[in-house]
Design a protein around this motif. Structure first.
Motif, mmCIF file in Angstrom:
data_model
loop_
_atom_site.group_PDB
_atom_site.id
_atom_site.type_symbol
_atom_site.label_atom_id
_atom_site.label_comp_id
_atom_site.label_asym_id
_atom_site.label_seq_id
_atom_site.Cartn_x
_atom_site.Cartn_y
_atom_site.Cartn_z
ATOM 1 N N GLY A 59 -53.240 6.564 -0.399
ATOM 2 C CA GLY A 59 -53.572 7.460 0.084
ATOM 3 C C GLY A 59 -54.067 6.849 1.827
ATOM 4 O O GLY A 59 -54.022 5.720 2.260
ATOM 5 N N THR A 60 -54.114 8.060 2.648
ATOM 6 C CA THR A 60 -53.873 7.625 4.379
ATOM 7 C C THR A 60 -54.378 8.781 5.151
ATOM 8 O O THR A 60 -54.054 10.274 4.591
ATOM 9 C CB THR A 60 -52.376 8.141 4.667
ATOM 10 N N ARG A 70 -64.360 13.610 3.141
ATOM 11 C CA ARG A 70 -64.931 14.083 1.951
ATOM 12 C C ARG A 70 -63.954 13.811 0.729
ATOM 13 O O ARG A 70 -63.348 12.981 0.204
ATOM 14 C CB ARG A 70 -64.938 15.538 1.585
ATOM 15 N N ALA A 71 -62.092 14.039 1.915
ATOM 16 C CA ALA A 71 -61.171 14.121 1.391
ATOM 17 C C ALA A 71 -60.754 12.231 0.598
ATOM 18 O O ALA A 71 -60.084 12.150 -0.048
ATOM 19 C CB ALA A 71 -59.827 14.195 2.582
ATOM 20 N N LEU A 72 -60.884 11.183 1.820
ATOM 21 C CA LEU A 72 -61.268 9.987 1.704
ATOM 22 C C LEU A 72 -61.839 9.218 0.449
ATOM 23 O O LEU A 72 -61.900 8.764 -0.597
ATOM 24 C CB LEU A 72 -61.474 8.530 2.436
ATOM 25 N N GLY A 73 -63.122 10.477 0.358
ATOM 26 C CA GLY A 73 -64.030 9.515 -1.194
ATOM 27 C C GLY A 73 -63.270 10.371 -2.369
ATOM 28 O O GLY A 73 -63.553 9.869 -3.089
ATOM 29 N N GLU A 74 -62.700 11.813 -2.181
ATOM 30 C CA GLU A 74 -62.685 12.419 -2.979
ATOM 31 C C GLU A 74 -60.794 11.501 -3.692
ATOM 32 O O GLU A 74 -61.240 10.542 -5.020
ATOM 33 C CB GLU A 74 -61.865 13.424 -3.284
ATOM 34 N N LEU A 75 -59.988 11.352 -2.825
ATOM 35 C CA LEU A 75 -59.059 10.302 -3.349
ATOM 36 C C LEU A 75 -59.664 8.409 -4.327
ATOM 37 O O LEU A 75 -58.638 7.998 -4.977
ATOM 38 C CB LEU A 75 -58.367 9.260 -1.760
ATOM 39 N N PHE A 76 -60.243 8.351 -3.554
ATOM 40 C CA PHE A 76 -60.988 7.092 -3.707
ATOM 41 C C PHE A 76 -62.017 6.536 -5.088
ATOM 42 O O PHE A 76 -61.280 6.107 -5.929
ATOM 43 C CB PHE A 76 -61.794 5.621 -2.599
ATOM 44 N N VAL A 82 -56.997 3.433 0.193
ATOM 45 C CA VAL A 82 -56.963 4.367 0.560
ATOM 46 C C VAL A 82 -56.990 3.928 2.067
ATOM 47 O O VAL A 82 -57.750 3.193 2.736
ATOM 48 C CB VAL A 82 -58.676 5.486 0.584
ATOM 49 N N ILE A 83 -55.950 4.426 2.985
ATOM 50 C CA ILE A 83 -55.639 3.485 4.648
ATOM 51 C C ILE A 83 -56.896 4.437 5.289
ATOM 52 O O ILE A 83 -56.235 6.370 5.554
ATOM 53 C CB ILE A 83 -54.454 3.738 5.366
ATOM 54 N N VAL A 84 -57.726 4.540 6.119
ATOM 55 C CA VAL A 84 -58.569 5.459 7.253
ATOM 56 C C VAL A 84 -58.497 4.515 8.372
ATOM 57 O O VAL A 84 -58.159 3.636 8.648
ATOM 58 C CB VAL A 84 -60.192 5.566 6.400
#
Length: 146
Positions: A59-60, A70-76, A82-84
Motif C-alpha cells: 500500500g502507498t 487511519r488509512a495507513l493503519g487499516e492497511l497495516f 505500507v509506504i508512507v
C-alpha cells in the motif's frame, strides 16, 4: 443514393435506409441471456485479486493531514506493507503521523524504516525486507573467515 442525399443523411437531416444492406442476416436481437454480458474465462483472474490471495500487495499512502493516518493503519492491520510519503504534509503533522506509525508497528510487532527524506516503509511481522546492498557490506567480509 445521390451525393446530396448522402450528405443530408450524414448530417442527420434525413433517415439513411441504405445501411440495411450491411446488416448480417444471421443476427437476431434478444439472443443474449441476462448473465451472458462480459463473461470472461474463469482461468483469467484480475491482477489485484491474485495479488490479494497470495499476499503480494503493497500500500502507498500520501496523507494530507493527520486524519489520513487511519488509512495507513487499516492497511497495516490487514498485513499489507505500507509506504508512507509525508512530503506533502506540514512538519508538525508529519511528526504526529510518524509517531502514530511507530506505535502501530510496535503494537503489531512490525518494523518501520526510513526509505528517503519523509518517506517511510511499514512492514508487518511476517514480511522480510531484502536490501540491495552487496554481501560485503552486510557481513564482516566474505574473505575474512577464520
Amino acid at each position: 443514393m445521390g451525393s446530396v442525399r448522402k450528405a443530408s443523411a450524414w448530417l442527420g437531416l434525413v433517415d439513411d435506409n441504405d445501411d440495411e444492406r450491411y446488416y448480417d442476416d444471421d443476427y437476431s436481437e434478444g439472443t443474449e441471456q441476462p448473465g451472458d454480458a462480459w463473461v470472461t474465462d474463469p482461468r483469467v483472474k484480475v491482477a489485484s485479486d491474485t495479488a490479494e490471495e497470495k499476499g503480494r500487495r503493497i500500500g502507498t499512502v500520501t496523507p494530507d493531514s493527520f486524519r489520513d493516518a487511519r488509512a495507513l493503519g487499516e492497511l497495516f492491520r490487514e498485513g499489507v506493507p505500507v509506504i508512507v510519503n509525508l512530503t506533502a504534509m506540514e512538519p508538525a503533522d508529519a511528526k504526529r503521523v510518524v509517531d502514530f506509525a511507530a506505535g502501530l508497528t510496535f503494537g503489531l510487532r512490525g518494523t518501520i524504516e526510513r526509505v528517503a527524506n519523509r518517506v517511510f516503509l511499514l512492514t508487518p511481522a511476517n514480511t522480510e525486507i531484502v536490501t540491495g546492498e552487496p554481501a560485503s557490506r552486510r557481513e564482516a567480509g566474505f574473505f575474512n573467515q577464520s
